[in-house]
Structures are given as structure tokens and as C-alpha cells.
Motif scaffolding. Structure first.
Motif, PDB file in Angstrom:
ATOM      1  N   VAL A 170       1.209  -4.466  11.973  1.00 45.40           N
ATOM      2  CA  VAL A 170       1.590  -3.672  10.806  1.00 45.40           C
ATOM      3  C   VAL A 170       0.399  -3.565   9.856  1.00 45.40           C
ATOM      4  CG1 VAL A 170       3.061  -3.575   8.758  1.00 45.40           C
ATOM      5  CG2 VAL A 170       4.022  -4.258  10.961  1.00 45.40           C
ATOM      6  N   PRO A 171      -0.069  -2.355   9.578  1.00 47.85           N
ATOM      7  CA  PRO A 171      -1.250  -2.198   8.718  1.00 47.85           C
ATOM      8  C   PRO A 171      -0.943  -2.541   7.266  1.00 47.85           C
ATOM      9  CG  PRO A 171      -0.311  -0.061   9.247  1.00 47.85           C
ATOM     10  CD  PRO A 171       0.451  -1.064  10.059  1.00 47.85           C
ATOM     11  N   ARG A 172      -1.970  -2.968   6.568  1.00 48.85           N
ATOM     12  CA  ARG A 172      -1.845  -3.285   5.146  1.00 48.85           C
ATOM     13  C   ARG A 172      -2.798  -2.398   4.352  1.00 48.85           C
ATOM     14  NH1 ARG A 172      -2.013  -9.379   3.400  1.00 48.85           N
ATOM     15  NH2 ARG A 172      -3.924  -9.420   4.639  1.00 48.85           N
ATOM     16  N   ILE A 173      -2.225  -1.709   3.372  1.00 49.78           N
ATOM     17  CA  ILE A 173      -2.989  -0.811   2.515  1.00 49.78           C
ATOM     18  C   ILE A 173      -3.119  -1.455   1.144  1.00 49.78           C
ATOM     19  CG2 ILE A 173      -3.036   1.471   1.421  1.00 49.78           C
ATOM     20  CD1 ILE A 173      -1.224   2.432   3.730  1.00 49.78           C
ATOM     21  N   ASN A 219       6.950  -0.435   8.596  1.00 52.44           N
ATOM     22  CA  ASN A 219       5.788  -0.371   9.495  1.00 52.44           C
ATOM     23  C   ASN A 219       4.473  -0.234   8.740  1.00 52.44           C
ATOM     24  OD1 ASN A 219       6.169   2.213   8.614  1.00 52.44           O
ATOM     25  ND2 ASN A 219       6.085   3.170  10.632  1.00 52.44           N
ATOM     26  N   VAL A 220       4.516  -0.495   7.443  1.00 55.61           N
ATOM     27  CA  VAL A 220       3.290  -0.544   6.645  1.00 55.61           C
ATOM     28  C   VAL A 220       3.554  -1.418   5.414  1.00 55.61           C
ATOM     29  CG1 VAL A 220       3.790   1.480   5.204  1.00 55.61           C
ATOM     30  CG2 VAL A 220       1.420   0.837   5.658  1.00 55.61           C
ATOM     31  N   VAL A 221       2.542  -2.138   5.000  1.00 57.38           N
ATOM     32  CA  VAL A 221       2.627  -2.975   3.804  1.00 57.38           C
ATOM     33  C   VAL A 221       1.622  -2.451   2.790  1.00 57.38           C
ATOM     34  CG1 VAL A 221       2.226  -5.284   2.851  1.00 57.38           C
ATOM     35  CG2 VAL A 221       3.376  -5.027   5.063  1.00 57.38           C
ATOM     36  N   ILE A 222       2.040  -2.319   1.538  1.00 61.62           N
ATOM     37  CA  ILE A 222       1.134  -1.894   0.476  1.00 61.62           C
ATOM     38  C   ILE A 222       0.957  -3.042  -0.505  1.00 61.62           C
ATOM     39  CG2 ILE A 222       0.667  -0.213  -1.340  1.00 61.62           C
ATOM     40  CD1 ILE A 222       2.469   1.758   0.077  1.00 61.62           C
ATOM     41  N   GLU A 223      -0.287  -3.470  -0.657  1.00 58.56           N
ATOM     42  CA  GLU A 223      -0.637  -4.519  -1.612  1.00 58.56           C
ATOM     43  C   GLU A 223      -1.072  -3.846  -2.913  1.00 58.56           C
ATOM     44  OE1 GLU A 223      -0.259  -7.630  -1.187  1.00 58.56           O
ATOM     45  OE2 GLU A 223      -0.167  -7.994   0.979  1.00 58.56           O
ATOM     46  N   TYR A 224      -0.269  -4.004  -3.961  1.00 54.46           N
ATOM     47  CA  TYR A 224      -0.563  -3.335  -5.226  1.00 54.46           C
ATOM     48  C   TYR A 224      -1.392  -4.236  -6.143  1.00 54.46           C
ATOM     49  CZ  TYR A 224       3.121  -0.079  -3.858  1.00 54.46           C
ATOM     50  OH  TYR A 224       3.885   0.845  -3.185  1.00 54.46           O
ATOM     51  N   ARG A 225      -2.414  -3.637  -6.722  1.00 52.88           N
ATOM     52  CA  ARG A 225      -3.190  -4.297  -7.760  1.00 52.88           C
ATOM     53  C   ARG A 225      -3.304  -3.315  -8.918  1.00 52.88           C
ATOM     54  NH1 ARG A 225      -1.855  -7.652  -4.973  1.00 52.88           N
ATOM     55  NH2 ARG A 225      -2.964  -9.506  -4.197  1.00 52.88           N
ATOM     56  N   ASP A 226      -2.710  -3.687 -10.049  1.00 49.00           N
ATOM     57  CA  ASP A 226      -2.561  -2.778 -11.181  1.00 49.00           C
ATOM     58  C   ASP A 226      -3.416  -3.243 -12.353  1.00 49.00           C
ATOM     59  OD1 ASP A 226      -1.687  -1.007 -13.078  1.00 49.00           O
ATOM     60  OD2 ASP A 226       0.364  -1.776 -13.199  1.00 49.00           O
ATOM     61  N   ALA A 227      -4.321  -2.384 -12.797  1.00 53.28           N
ATOM     62  CA  ALA A 227      -5.185  -2.726 -13.938  1.00 53.28           C
ATOM     63  C   ALA A 227      -4.442  -2.657 -15.267  1.00 53.28           C
ATOM     64  CB  ALA A 227      -6.392  -1.788 -13.976  1.00 53.28           C
ATOM     65  N   GLU A 228      -3.238  -2.081 -15.260  1.00 54.11           N
ATOM     66  CA  GLU A 228      -2.405  -1.973 -16.461  1.00 54.11           C
ATOM     67  C   GLU A 228      -3.161  -1.329 -17.629  1.00 54.11           C
ATOM     68  OE1 GLU A 228      -1.165  -6.036 -16.951  1.00 54.11           O
ATOM     69  OE2 GLU A 228       0.628  -5.720 -15.711  1.00 54.11           O
ATOM     70  N   GLY A 229      -3.979  -0.328 -17.266  1.00 56.09           N
ATOM     71  CA  GLY A 229      -4.709   0.408 -18.294  1.00 56.09           C
ATOM     72  C   GLY A 229      -5.989  -0.247 -18.753  1.00 56.09           C
ATOM     73  N   LEU A 275      -7.873 -10.269   0.694  1.00 55.74           N
ATOM     74  CA  LEU A 275      -6.662 -10.144   1.512  1.00 55.74           C
ATOM     75  C   LEU A 275      -6.939  -9.487   2.862  1.00 55.74           C
ATOM     76  CD1 LEU A 275      -4.044  -8.998  -1.171  1.00 55.74           C
ATOM     77  CD2 LEU A 275      -4.135 -11.204  -0.001  1.00 55.74           C
ATOM     78  N   LYS A 276      -8.142  -8.947   3.020  1.00 57.13           N
ATOM     79  CA  LYS A 276      -8.553  -8.271   4.254  1.00 57.13           C
ATOM     80  C   LYS A 276      -7.606  -7.122   4.611  1.00 57.13           C
ATOM     81  CE  LYS A 276     -10.838 -12.370   6.114  1.00 57.13           C
ATOM     82  NZ  LYS A 276     -10.934 -13.340   7.230  1.00 57.13           N
ATOM     83  N   VAL A 277      -7.319  -6.286   3.609  1.00 57.15           N
ATOM     84  CA  VAL A 277      -6.479  -5.115   3.863  1.00 57.15           C
ATOM     85  C   VAL A 277      -7.226  -4.162   4.799  1.00 57.15           C
ATOM     86  CG1 VAL A 277      -5.230  -5.273   1.688  1.00 57.15           C
ATOM     87  CG2 VAL A 277      -7.366  -3.987   1.782  1.00 57.15           C
ATOM     88  N   ASP A 278      -6.481  -3.267   5.438  1.00 58.74           N
ATOM     89  CA  ASP A 278      -7.100  -2.347   6.400  1.00 58.74           C
ATOM     90  C   ASP A 278      -7.792  -1.173   5.729  1.00 58.74           C
ATOM     91  OD1 ASP A 278      -6.167  -3.487   9.052  1.00 58.74           O
ATOM     92  OD2 ASP A 278      -4.259  -3.287   8.002  1.00 58.74           O
ATOM     93  N   VAL A 279      -7.321  -0.812   4.541  1.00 64.08           N
ATOM     94  CA  VAL A 279      -7.916   0.304   3.806  1.00 64.08           C
ATOM     95  C   VAL A 279      -7.533   0.143   2.342  1.00 64.08           C
ATOM     96  CG1 VAL A 279      -5.926   1.788   4.298  1.00 64.08           C
ATOM     97  CG2 VAL A 279      -8.088   2.835   3.635  1.00 64.08           C
TER      98      VAL A 279
END
Length: 327
Positions: free
Chosen positions: A27-30, A61-71, A86-90
Motif C-alpha cells: 500500500v503506497p504512502r503519500i 489502498n493508499v495512506v496519506i500522511e498529513y503534515r500541516d503548517a497551520e499557516g 517516514l520514507k513516504v513514496d511521494v
């Protein structure tokens, strides 16, 4: 025979489990490096919709790792480093500062930007046709965009002779800012209007900036692209209304917040169209081989409620050209 039969039965039972484990491992991680999830929820949803259109369902079938700068744009480098760890795929970014932070954090993980102002002059890619390296995506600006914004503003306010141009030093690359200002000056000469460049390095500068505009007798306002301006769009729109300045912006989000008009790329659409880039990369394509897509369509959005509040009558010819009129 019993031993052989037992082995066959076990293999039949375990095979699907092994296949399922193998499938789970693939499962890819974005990584999503965002500016402000709370302020722009429709933008992030547009990206998820783009993925769903291609068969990717978050959590299935996909995981999204969110990183939010909160402005807080200064957080981008640390957040980008987290995604790399985290070695995400993209990694997907929605603006120039985030894309630059991601590129600084990794030379190997593919990066897809959506809505970057000027990817070549900002140093993200070496060229549009052949980006090279690990970065590609979609640009939101063309050199003539600011001039076109001034043209629309002049048509909406035919009698205007002096236009304030609000810009954010450091908001984009130095060369990009200079190119936009030069384009504004060229357009202003052709339109017969004088420009007053007013800078705002942060929200604390807004009151002073609008006071400067008032003292210089500006008759209208054009706001240049800036992530900070988008984050603070409601305050900017309120200040423009308070100072009775007809204003043009480069994103419809300002008009949705009560601004008079906007002319530019649809940000949510750009982010949605980043999904095919991600899909190609996950299937083996190299970012450096995927051409950067430049905007081919700009939308004009006009808020008639705001025009009425300003005592402004928008010419019918301009209204007919608008992609959307808010009444």
C-alpha cells in the motif's frame, strides 16, 4: 498420504493470508505537506477526489500522511523532514514555500507540486518540458497573469487612475516577485494607470499598508500571489471593504470570502490534477521525465454583493465573460 493432504490443506489456508500480507505491504504512502488544512478544506478534498477518480481510496489502498503548517510557513522544513523520515513514496505540496522545503529535505523521494508560482525561476525544476531531478507538477502562474488581473480591474473600475499593488516580500522567489512587478508596470502603462507598490511582510503590516494606500489616494487594489495572503484572506477582504477599495485577487477563495473579483487558476482544480502525477510515479515513472503542466485556463469570478456595497456597477461586457457571478 495424510501428511501430503495436510500440507496441501495448510498451503491452501495460508496462501491467501500470505497474499493479503504481501498486498498490505505494498500500500503506497503519500506525504501531504500542506499550508492550512482548516482554512482550505476544499483543496485537500479535491486531491482526495482526484485519487478516488484513479481508484485510490484513502485508508483502503493508499495512506496519506498529513503534515500541516497551520499557516506558519517557517514550519515547512521541519514538516518536510518528518515526511522524509517516514520514507513516504511521494510528497505532494500545494505552494512554492512547501515545495522548496520538500526539495531541500530530499533528493530522492519524488515531489509533486500543485499551484507553484514559477517552478523554473524559483529553482524547483531545471525546465518545464524536462524538469530533471525528483520534482515535477503543475504551475499556477504565467508571466502575464498579473497584467491580466489589472486589465480586469480597470474594466470593472473604468475611472481608476491609481492602483495599489499589495505584495509579500519573501512570499515567493525574489526573481518571481520582480517579474510580477515588472509585468504589472508594463500593463499599467498600457492601461494608463499609476501603481503604488505596498509591501506586507506579515499580518501585522496590514493596517499600515492600507493606511499608506489611503494616504496615496489609491482608487483600487491588486493583491499579488502569496500563501500568507490566502491564509489571511478574510482580513484582507474586510480591510479592502472598510477602505472602500475595489480589489482583484488571483484566487477565487478571496471572492468567496467577500472580495470583489479574482482572475487566476482554480487552486482546487490544480491540486486535483496532481493526482495523475502521483499515480504515474507510483507506477514507476520518474518525476524528472514528467513535464510541468502550465495553466491553460483562468477563471474570472465576480461578487456582485461586494460591488453593490462599494457603489460599483460592473459593466455587462465583463459580467458576460465571468466564469461565475456571485449575487
Amino acid at each position: 498420504m495424510r501428511v501430503i493432504g495436510l500440507a496441501v490443506i495448510l498451503s491452501l489456508i495460508l496462501a491467501p493470508l500470505a497474499g493479503e500480507a504481501q498486498q498490505t505491504a505494498k500500500v503506497p504512502r503519500i506525504g501531504w505537506l500542506g499550508n492550512n488544512l482548516a482554512a482550505l478544506p476544499h483543496v485537500h478534498e479535491a486531491f482526495r477526489q482526484g485519487l478516488r477518480d484513479l481508484g485510490y481510496v484513502e485508508g483502503r489502498n493508499v495512506v496519506i500522511e498529513y503534515r500541516d503548517a497551520e499557516g506558519k510557513l517557517e514550519r515547512f522544513p521541519a514538516l518536510a523532514a518528518e515526511l522524509v523520515a517516514l520514507k513516504v513514496d511521494v510528497i505532494v505540496t500545494g505552494n512554492t514555500p512547501a515545495a522548496l522545503a520538500a526539495k531541500q529535505a530530499t533528493r530522492t523521494i519524488p515531489i509533486v507540486f500543485a499551484g507553484t508560482a514559477d517552478p523554473v525561476t524559483s529553482g524547483l525544476v531545471s525546465g518545464l518540458a524536462r524538469p530533471g531531478g525528483n520534482v515535477t507538477g503543475l504551475s499556477s502562474l504565467t508571466p502575464e497573469l498579473v497584467g491580466k488581473c489589472l486589465e480586469q480591474l480597470k474594466q470593472a473600475v473604468p475611472g481608476v487612475s491609481r492602483v495599489a499593488v499589495l505584495w509579500h516580500p519573501g512570499g515567493l522567489g525574489e526573481r518571481t516577485n520582480k517579474d510580477m512587478m515588472k509585468g504589472a508596470e508594463v500593463a499599467a502603462r498600457a492601461l494608463g494607470v499609476r501603481l503604488q507598490f505596498v509591501e506586507a511582510r506579515g499580518p501585522d503590516d496590514f493596517d499600515r499598508a492600507f493606511s499608506d494606500m489611503t494616504r496615496a489616494h489609491a482608487g483600487a487594489l491588486a493583491a499579488l500571489p502569496s500563501v500568507m495572503f490566502i491564509n489571511e484572506r478574510r482580513r484582507l477582504v474586510d480591510l479592502a471593504a472598510k477602505n472602500r477599495l475595489p480589489a482583484v485577487y488571483i484566487a477565487r477563495e478571496f471572492v468567496d470570502a467577500g472580495g470583489l473579483m479574482s482572475y487566476g487558476s482554480n487552486v482546487a482544480d490544480l491540486v486535483r490534477r496532481a493526482a495523475p502525477y502521483v499515480d504515474k510515479i507510483l507506477k514507476g515513472a520518474k518525476p524528472g521525465d514528467l513535464p510541468v503542466e502550465q495553466p491553460t485556463k483562468f477563471e474570472l469570478v465576480i461578487n456582485l454583493k461586494t460591488a453593490k456595497a462599494l457603489g460599483l456597477t460592473i459593466p455587462q461586457t465583463l459580467l458576460l465573460r465571468a466564469d461565475q457571478v456571485i449575487e
